[in-house]
Enzyme design. Structure first.
Site: not given
Ligand code: 3NM
Length: 217
Positions: A42, A111, A144
């Site tokens: 990603r 997602s 994100k």
């Molecule tokens: N998708 P971290 S939250 C790539 O809710 C991604 O769909 C999400 O990163 C969703 O573990 C997210 O650093 C980021 O919080 C997650």
């Protein structure tokens, strides 16, 4: 029967902006060294040519290690790099169209952020079009940028109780809150910053695995 790739504890996702200046290939090598079996590429800020080059190499490395390799968003790069599948968001092409492009054997993850989206995904799963969903963001996250507010455990519990589609919990998951996420029913969790920003990735994976082992119901 549609393939389930979420029969593993850790879903690792790359993000070169958070990787302490290490290149993405080296990060993936560390993940594989730690025996991570599910990896998503990603990268939101790279050129397509660079992403293709990296994905070709990562795809090869993952095959060598028996790990599953998923590309975020870019179906074309997934096809060209012979990845195992793609992960898409709600704003991307419909799952049915991506299934047409990828064929029956590849993985498609989507997602989701609300019960309504989960029920739509459940139907796609039952129709044999979708393999799994992301459920999140469980906690606030800076990784994100365009995502909705944290959905908390309420949405996670909804999916646990109402859906059969395999799911991965995501968003703000760290070592300190992972046990709670697992206790609420998540068997597979995606951690981005907590893994790629670690100085010693294999040591971090080991600690995360210990939490999984200690939290099983
Ligand atoms: N998708 P971290 S939250 C790539 O809710 C991604 O769909 C999400 O990163 C969703 O573990 C997210 O650093 C980021 O919080 C997650």
């Amino acid at each position: 029967m549609i393939k389930n790739v979420l029969n593993t504890d850790i879903y690792a996702i790359t993000d070169s902006k958070l990787s302490l200046n290490r290149n993405t290939i080296d990060v993936v090598k560390e993940l594989l060294k730690a025996d991570v079996k599910l990896i998503q590429y990603r990268e939101k800020y790279k050129k397509m040519g660079e992403m293709l080059k990296e994905c070709l190499e990562i795809s090869r490395l993952c095959k060598e290690s028996g790990a599953c390799f998923i590309v975020n968003d870019h179906v074309d790069i997934a096809i060209l790099s012979k990845a195992d599948g793609v992960h898409i968001g709600q704003e991307d092409l419909p799952v049915s169209a991506i299934r047409q492009l990828l064929g029956e054997t590849k993985i498609i993850g989507l997602s989701t952020h609300s019960p309504k989206q989960a029920l739509e995904a459940e139907k796609l799963y039952k129709d044999g079009l979708l393999n799994y969903i992301g459920v999140g963001p469980i906690f606030p996250t800076k990784t994100k940028v365009d995502v909705c507010e944290a959905v908390g455990f309420e949405y996670l519990e909804y999916v646990v109780q109402n859906c059969t589609v395999p799911f991965v919990a995501i968003g703000g998951i760290k070592k300190h809150n992972l046990a709670e996420v697992i206790k609420h029913g998540a068997k597979c969790c995606a951690l981005v910053s907590e893994i790629v920003s670690a100085q010693d990735i294999p040591a971090q994976i080991k600690e995360i695995r210990t939490i999984f082992q200690g939290s099983k119901k």
